[in-house]
Write a protein that holds these residues in place. Sequence first.
Motif, PDB file in Angstrom:
ATOM      1  N   GLU A 133       0.825  -1.206   0.000  1.00 45.64           N
ATOM      2  CA  GLU A 133       0.000   0.000   0.000  1.00 45.64           C
ATOM      3  C   GLU A 133       0.861   1.258   0.000  1.00 45.64           C
ATOM      4  OE1 GLU A 133      -0.420  -2.584   2.071  1.00 45.64           O
ATOM      5  OE2 GLU A 133      -2.377  -3.369   1.528  1.00 45.64           O
ATOM      6  N   LYS A 134       1.916   1.279   0.789  1.00 45.18           N
ATOM      7  CA  LYS A 134       2.789   2.448   0.872  1.00 45.18           C
ATOM      8  C   LYS A 134       3.491   2.692  -0.460  1.00 45.18           C
ATOM      9  CE  LYS A 134       3.708   5.177   3.626  1.00 45.18           C
ATOM     10  NZ  LYS A 134       3.148   6.560   3.671  1.00 45.18           N
ATOM     11  N   ILE A 135       4.028   1.640  -1.070  1.00 43.98           N
ATOM     12  CA  ILE A 135       4.705   1.806  -2.364  1.00 43.98           C
ATOM     13  C   ILE A 135       3.714   2.238  -3.432  1.00 43.98           C
ATOM     14  CG2 ILE A 135       6.042   0.644  -4.174  1.00 43.98           C
ATOM     15  CD1 ILE A 135       7.625   1.263  -1.559  1.00 43.98           C
ATOM     16  N   SER A 136       2.509   1.720  -3.389  1.00 45.76           N
ATOM     17  CA  SER A 136       1.471   2.129  -4.335  1.00 45.76           C
ATOM     18  C   SER A 136       1.157   3.618  -4.193  1.00 45.76           C
ATOM     19  CB  SER A 136       0.211   1.290  -4.117  1.00 45.76           C
ATOM     20  OG  SER A 136      -0.788   1.662  -5.021  1.00 45.76           O
ATOM     21  N   GLN A 137       1.083   4.107  -2.968  1.00 47.31           N
ATOM     22  CA  GLN A 137       0.854   5.540  -2.729  1.00 47.31           C
ATOM     23  C   GLN A 137       1.989   6.377  -3.318  1.00 47.31           C
ATOM     24  OE1 GLN A 137       0.519   5.873   1.524  1.00 47.31           O
ATOM     25  NE2 GLN A 137      -1.573   5.097   1.568  1.00 47.31           N
ATOM     26  N   ILE A 138       3.211   5.910  -3.145  1.00 49.27           N
ATOM     27  CA  ILE A 138       4.375   6.627  -3.677  1.00 49.27           C
ATOM     28  C   ILE A 138       4.323   6.627  -5.204  1.00 49.27           C
ATOM     29  CG2 ILE A 138       6.903   6.564  -3.894  1.00 49.27           C
ATOM     30  CD1 ILE A 138       6.906   5.494  -0.950  1.00 49.27           C
ATOM     31  N   GLU A 139       4.021   5.485  -5.801  1.00 54.22           N
ATOM     32  CA  GLU A 139       3.897   5.415  -7.261  1.00 54.22           C
ATOM     33  C   GLU A 139       2.846   6.407  -7.769  1.00 54.22           C
ATOM     34  OE1 GLU A 139       4.895   0.966  -8.793  1.00 54.22           O
ATOM     35  OE2 GLU A 139       3.044   1.174  -7.611  1.00 54.22           O
ATOM     36  N   ASP A 140       1.709   6.457  -7.101  1.00 57.20           N
ATOM     37  CA  ASP A 140       0.644   7.374  -7.503  1.00 57.20           C
ATOM     38  C   ASP A 140       1.068   8.832  -7.344  1.00 57.20           C
ATOM     39  OD1 ASP A 140      -0.963   5.182  -8.058  1.00 57.20           O
ATOM     40  OD2 ASP A 140      -2.173   5.375  -6.222  1.00 57.20           O
ATOM     41  N   SER A 141       1.738   9.143  -6.239  1.00 57.93           N
ATOM     42  CA  SER A 141       2.158  10.527  -5.982  1.00 57.93           C
ATOM     43  C   SER A 141       3.180  11.024  -6.993  1.00 57.93           C
ATOM     44  CB  SER A 141       2.749  10.655  -4.574  1.00 57.93           C
ATOM     45  OG  SER A 141       1.758  10.431  -3.607  1.00 57.93           O
TER      46      SER A 141
END
Length: 121
Positions: free
Chosen positions: A4-12
């Motif tokens: 979830e954290k890496i996905s948030q970073i990818e999106d940001s």
Amino acid sequence: MVKEKISQIEDSYRKHVELIVVGDCKPCDKVNNFIGALSEATINAIKHGADPISVYVEINANILEFFVRDRGQGFTMGMIDSRRLGVRKSIIKRIENVGGTVTIKNNNGCEVNVILPVGKR
């Protein structure tokens, strides 16, 4: 938690990160520090490194470990302005404060490796 954290970073940052996660764990102080350092290392790779950016995370009953790799030119701590605290505070100090180690290698890119012993949680 890690995915979830890496996905948030990818999106940001609108950037793809190759991610492999082995294992899982429940939140605790050490895990939160581990994920904070992982986030900072991943963001640094996106901002300062070059593709591909890959993250490998292994979690088991005794240890939390991650590798963040990119194909940028790499860096040494001496290259970083002393007023910049991302690597010093958000990765190294954060992990050392909870009993872990950080290794940074520069060879055909940059690799940040964090090992955090956890014992029984």
